[in-house]
Structures are given as structure tokens and as C-alpha cells.
Design an enzyme around this catalytic site. Structure first.
Site, PDB file in Angstrom:
ATOM      1  N   ALA A  31       0.867  -1.185   0.000  1.00  0.00           N
ATOM      2  CA  ALA A  31       0.000   0.000   0.000  1.00  0.00           C
ATOM      3  C   ALA A  31       0.904   1.235   0.000  1.00  0.00           C
ATOM      4  CB  ALA A  31      -0.963  -0.006   1.186  1.00  0.00           C
ATOM      5  N   HIS A  36       7.061   5.667   1.686  1.00  0.00           N
ATOM      6  CA  HIS A  36       7.857   4.504   1.270  1.00  0.00           C
ATOM      7  C   HIS A  36       8.777   4.890   0.111  1.00  0.00           C
ATOM      8  CE1 HIS A  36       3.989   2.483   2.679  1.00  0.00           C
ATOM      9  NE2 HIS A  36       4.884   1.911   3.460  1.00  0.00           N
TER      10      HIS A  36
HETATM   11  P1  AMP Z   1       5.211  -0.209   6.440  1.00  0.00           P
HETATM   12  O1  AMP Z   1       4.835  -0.585   5.047  1.00  0.00           O
HETATM   13  O2  AMP Z   1       4.174   0.606   7.125  1.00  0.00           O
HETATM   14  O3  AMP Z   1       5.718  -1.369   7.235  1.00  0.00           O
HETATM   15  O4  AMP Z   1       6.457   0.777   6.300  1.00  0.00           O
HETATM   16  C1  AMP Z   1       7.626   0.392   5.631  1.00  0.00           C
HETATM   17  C2  AMP Z   1       8.698   1.418   5.923  1.00  0.00           C
HETATM   18  O5  AMP Z   1       8.274   2.697   5.468  1.00  0.00           O
HETATM   19  C3  AMP Z   1       8.979   1.551   7.430  1.00  0.00           C
HETATM   20  O6  AMP Z   1      10.381   1.714   7.627  1.00  0.00           O
HETATM   21  C4  AMP Z   1       8.223   2.804   7.785  1.00  0.00           C
HETATM   22  O7  AMP Z   1       8.750   3.477   8.911  1.00  0.00           O
HETATM   23  C5  AMP Z   1       8.405   3.620   6.528  1.00  0.00           C
HETATM   24  N1  AMP Z   1       7.367   4.669   6.438  1.00  0.00           N
HETATM   25  C6  AMP Z   1       6.024   4.494   6.555  1.00  0.00           C
HETATM   26  N2  AMP Z   1       5.394   5.696   6.480  1.00  0.00           N
HETATM   27  C7  AMP Z   1       6.366   6.621   6.312  1.00  0.00           C
HETATM   28  C8  AMP Z   1       6.369   8.047   6.182  1.00  0.00           C
HETATM   29  N3  AMP Z   1       5.232   8.755   6.192  1.00  0.00           N
HETATM   30  N4  AMP Z   1       7.553   8.674   6.035  1.00  0.00           N
HETATM   31  C9  AMP Z   1       8.714   7.970   6.019  1.00  0.00           C
HETATM   32  N5  AMP Z   1       8.785   6.632   6.135  1.00  0.00           N
HETATM   33  C10 AMP Z   1       7.632   5.961   6.289  1.00  0.00           C
END
Ligand code: AMP
Length: 291
Positions: A31, A36
Site C-alpha cells: 500500500a 515509502h
Molecule cells: P510499512 O509498510 O508501514 O511497514 O512501512 C515500511 C517502511 O516505510 C517503514 O520503515 C516505515 O517506517 C516507513 N514509512 C512508513 N510511512 C512513512 C512516512 N510517512 N515517512 C517515512 N517513512 C515511512
């Protein structure tokens, strides 16, 4: 972009490409949004090959419903990754990542496992560590990129990497939180919110900013307990159903109740629920920001 769902094929590709090349790795649960993509772009600037993984890791969800409701948009994710020129996408199934009899470990993470996110989501950080360890064993990257939106997760993964010895050959990069034009931290969970809730959710960053400026205006006299209560009240009065925490931590990630001169960094963290969706955010105060 090359898509891999098999470990042996991904590893064969990385091995033949690895001579004198660096591999950047960005693990995600899909998503994908600009948050990301910022991590992936940073990895692409700093490495010859960037691997993104998409795997919705059941082990880190302590509520089955949260796992089933987690947004999934693989076709759109692939299109976004193609557009920015990401080199590899790893999209394994659950049984590829955790085959039967896979030896799950218990990581000795210390207190950080049990506070804040760990308190409200028991088992969450063990689940995060299981999958990140497994993915690091598979990808063996030079650089790993994590987002500071999940600040406690950054600390936990750093700890796991020390425990497992990954820190000797993988460099960890913590990347700034990407926000929408109004300041709301981008999150895959935002997709489950109505436009009204998206605008109310700005209360998170607004209260964090307000608390930061209150601290910076009068660090020695500020009463953090009152500031905490006022921030929680403000979130509730502005449409949040519940606030799990609004809290102040030092650089060792211990809770603080007053400000002293010796702080290198203070981090204010919040978790609150709106329209049944639990959101987190944080803001950092660096020592050089104190007058
Ligand atoms: P997730 O798909 O939510 O597990 O996130 C994957 C990576 O993207 C993790 O390292 C999160 O901390 C990073 N991430 C998610 N949202 C953000 C954001 N708004 N800004 C920067 N990094 C993000």
C-alpha cells in the site's frame, strides 16, 4: 524492475550483481505511498541495486482484524515502483518467508519491547524482528532504510541487528517522516479514513508541534505532565476516540517528566485512534534547538 517471489532466484540475481556493488533494502508491507517511495529513492541514490520487499507480516499483527483490514494494492504498488525505477521487488508468500518448522526466535529486546507500541500491541515487536531478521538473512543488504515515523521500530530493529550481529555489515539509515501538504504523516492506514477524519487527524502533528514549542519556550519551567494531559484533552476534543499515549522520551528512550540541561534529544510520541484506525506520529527536539 525485476519481480521475485522465490528466495533462490532473488539470491542468485543479487550474488551475480553483488561484485563491487552495494545493495540497498527497503522492507514494506505495501500500500505504498510517498513515505515509502522516499526511502526507496534515498536507497537508489546511495546504492547500485535497490530491493524493495512487500510482505504483510501476520506475526506483527496482534489483532486478526487489523491484519485482514490492512490495505493491499499490489498492482498499484508495482506501477509506483516501476515509475521511480526501483531495481527489484521481492513479493514472497507467507510460506516462503516462514516455511513450516522455521525456527522462530525470541529476541532479548529489553524494556523497549514492552513500552508504548509494545504495551498496546503485545508481541508486535517480536513479530517485526522475526520478519526483518529473516528478510536480512535473505537479502544481505549493504544498507537498510527505515522510516522515523515508526520511531520505536527503528530502535527495536537497531537492537535486533546488534543482537544478531547484522550491524557489523549492514548500515542502518533512519529517514525523515514524509507528510502531506498539511502535515499529516503519510500512512497506509490513512486510506481507511474519511476526508473528515483525515483533516481531524492533523490534530496529531499540531499537538506535537504545540508541545514542542511549549517546551522550547520555557524548558526549565514546563510541566510535562500538564502538557501531556492538555494534549490528550485536545485530541479527544477534536474528534479522536481514544489516545493510547502522548509521551516524552529521552535519547535512551526512557520516559521523562522534566527537562534538564543534559538532554541530547527529546522525542514526543503519540498514538491515537480515529474512526477505528490507530495512528502514530512523533516529533524530535534536538539539543541545539534549545536557546
Ligand atoms: P510499512 O509498510 O508501514 O511497514 O512501512 C515500511 C517502511 O516505510 C517503514 O520503515 C516505515 O517506517 C516507513 N514509512 C512508513 N510511512 C512513512 C512516512 N510517512 N515517512 C517515512 N517513512 C515511512
Amino acid at each position: 524492475m525485476i519481480l521475485f517471489d522465490r528466495i533462490d532466484l532473488l539470491q542468485a540475481y543479487l550474488q551475480q550483481a553483488q561484485t563491487q556493488q552495494s545493495i540497498g533494502f527497503v522492507p514494506t508491507m505495501g500500500a505504498l505511498h510517498e513515505g515509502h517511495l522516499a526511502l526507496i529513492k534515498q536507497s537508489m541514490r546511495q546504492n547500485t541495486i535497490t530491493v524493495c520487499s512487500i510482505f504483510v507480516n501476520q506475526l506483527q499483527f496482534n489483532q486478526a482484524e487489523d491484519f485482514t483490514k490492512y490495505p493491499r494494492s499490489l498492482d498499484q504498488d508495482i506501477a509506483l515502483l516501476e515509475k521511480i525505477g526501483c531495481h527489484c521487488l521481492f513479493i514472497p508468500t507467507h510460506s516462503t518467508v516462514f516455511p513450516e518448522n522455521y525456527p522462530l526466535k525470541t529476541f532479548d529486546l529489553g524494556n523497549v519491547e514492552h513500552i508504548l507500541e509494545g504495551f498496546y500491541r503485545p508481541g508486535h515487536f517480536q513479530g517485526v524482528c522475526q520478519v526483518v531478521k529473516r528478510l536480512l538473512d535473505i537479502v544481505r543488504p549493504t544498507n537498510l532504510y527505515l522510516g522515523m515515523k515508526d520511531f520505536q521500530q527503528c530502535i527495536v530493529i537497531d537492537k535486533m541487528m546488534q543482537l544478531e550481529g547484522f550491524n557489523q555489515f549492514i548500515k542502518l539509515h533512519f529517514c525523515d517522516t514524509v507528510r502531506n501538504e498539511d502535515g499529516l504523516a503519510l500512512s497506509s492506514r490513512n486510506k481507511r479514513l474519511s476526508p473528515q477524519a483525515i483533516s481531524k487527524a492533523l490534530g496529531l502533528i499540531n499537538n506535537l508541534k504545540q508541545a514542542k514549542s511549549t517546551i522550547l519556550n520555557n524548558p526549565t519551567l514546563v510541566n510535562l505532565d500538564s502538557l501531556q494531559q492538555a494534549s490528550i484533552n485536545s485530541l479527544i476534543n477534536n474528534g479522536f476516540e481514544s489516545v493510547d499515549y502522548f509521551t516524552f522520551m529521552n535519547e535512551q528512550f526512557e520516559p521523562i517528566h522534566s527537562i534538564t540541561d543534559s538532554f541530547k534529544q527529546i522525542i514526543i510520541l503519540v498514538a491515537a485512534t480515529i474512526e477505528g484506525v490507530r495512528l502514530i506520529d512523533n516529533i524530535i527536539i534536538k539539543s541545539n534547538e534549545f536557546k
